[in-house]
Design an enzyme around this catalytic site. Sequence first.
Site, PDB file in Angstrom:
ATOM      1  CD  GLU A 204      -2.669   1.234  -0.127  1.00 58.28           C
ATOM      2  OE1 GLU A 204      -2.306   1.847  -1.353  1.00 58.28           O
ATOM      3  OE2 GLU A 204      -3.774   0.497  -0.502  1.00 58.28           O
ATOM      4  CG  ASP A 280      -6.286   2.547  -4.722  1.00 61.42           C
ATOM      5  OD1 ASP A 280      -5.988   1.919  -5.430  1.00 61.42           O
ATOM      6  OD2 ASP A 280      -5.663   3.692  -4.619  1.00 61.42           O
TER       7      ASP A 280
END
Length: 482
Positions: A204, A280
């Site tokens: 991430e 995401d």
Amino acid sequence: QGPCDIYAAGGTPCVAAHSTTRALYGNYNGPLYQVRRTSDNATRDIGVLSTGGVADASAQDSFCSGTTCLITIIYDQSGRNNRLTQAPPGGFAGPAAGGYDNLAVATAAPITVGGHKAYGVYVAPGTGYRNNNTNGVAKGDQPEGMYAIFDGTHYNGGCCFDYGNAETNSRDNGNGTMEAIYFGNIKVWGYGAGNGPWIMADLENGLFSGVNQHYNAGDPSISHRFLTAIIKGEPNHWAIRGGNAQSGSLSTFYNGVRPNVSGYNPMKKEGAIILGIGGDNSVGARGTFYEGVMTSGYPTDATENAVQANIVAAGYSTSGTGTPGGTLTPGSSISLRATTSGYTDRYIRHYEDDAITSVITSSSSTLDKNDATWIVRSGLASSSCVSFESRNYPGDFLRHQNYQLHRQPNDGSSLFASDATFCPQAGKSGQGTSFASYNFPTRFIRHYNNVVYIASNGGSNAFDNATAWNADVSWVVSQPWA
Ligand code: AHR
Ligand code: AHR
């Protein structure tokens, strides 16, 4: 024995086991995946040919005959029901209804495993699968391992072709909230030696090729046609490994502490599972997935080495998939003959700058014969596929634009490369070869009113007309006219 039997014996059992090509446990006899056909929206589970064996691709072929099928579910063989389905919108929306991502075209990645035909999951940009409500997948800083088999020649620089652990709300929840295998050549966050593609860890807000934020020399460019890719992580320790899924052993490209960037130690894994997208729901990437698992616990190298031996023994191959009746060897010259009844004396040729079909015979002019001859090239966008260079206009290729085929000079752009790349498979009519567009995998090279398009089977354009579609998209790869 399957890979998950080996992980279990090593004390790090699979908590998710996904494959459209084969059973991942020696005793697995359930469904591998589900397909849905566009003609009537009916669905069908595709299982294995025998317990612990290869997918029953012929069940898919007969169910999907004459229409297009999409992969709707990739089942979890671990018994934990961590199946993958169409990914929902998150930080980014996908291109399908409601902001969901697209589903993969079920026939777009044909291969063989142990001599049996099977299909992988072809992720064109916009395609994505996810499970945000899993069972038994690592959370927080808990240890886990994962491997996947990808097509090492099918990738891009978009974000992010991932398989593994991600956020349960499909959003970027900060550094350390995911831990997935990434494959491709985006350099925004991290990269290794050479020009890519690389196996990296998507943790991430960062794809990591090693301990450093950007460059790590130990992570090589790697592009085996069938690629084994491994990421594993435990408290302040993680590793990248990889190898050729068709032969040989694994190499370790990183084995050490968490990246020297704040937020990744301890990890804050959330335990969702993604395929083909970023945490995401970034949907810019492409790639192909054949099988992959996630484990509970940090697998030993020895366990993974035994899994690699199992993968090699399974026998992934591209031979016997989709070019019956002709050779599409890069460098060779060919002509492409129509197979539709009444049109079988016609060949794809360029005329002015358009691709049309013309009747070509031995008494045709030299010009016509040259115009109807193409040099097979390794696909400009993927070496799994092919491109067709004009015989008499070197450097010009067949490419689609607004779905119509033209002869145009290669401008070097990635759009041109994609538009000029076609993926051969068995002819849709049962004869010859059909050519799927690389960037529009539901569209195939088709003649319609003697003009050549990439056409879907039924659709809004006249040239998408379902009548005679199967025959119109099936071509005989024949001896070159020139
Ligand atoms: O870490 C790289 C990407 O950054 C993640 O996959 C995505 O969630 C974010 O955009
Ligand atoms: O391209 C020739 C013919 O034109 C095709 O077979 C048919 O689809 C259309 O009528």
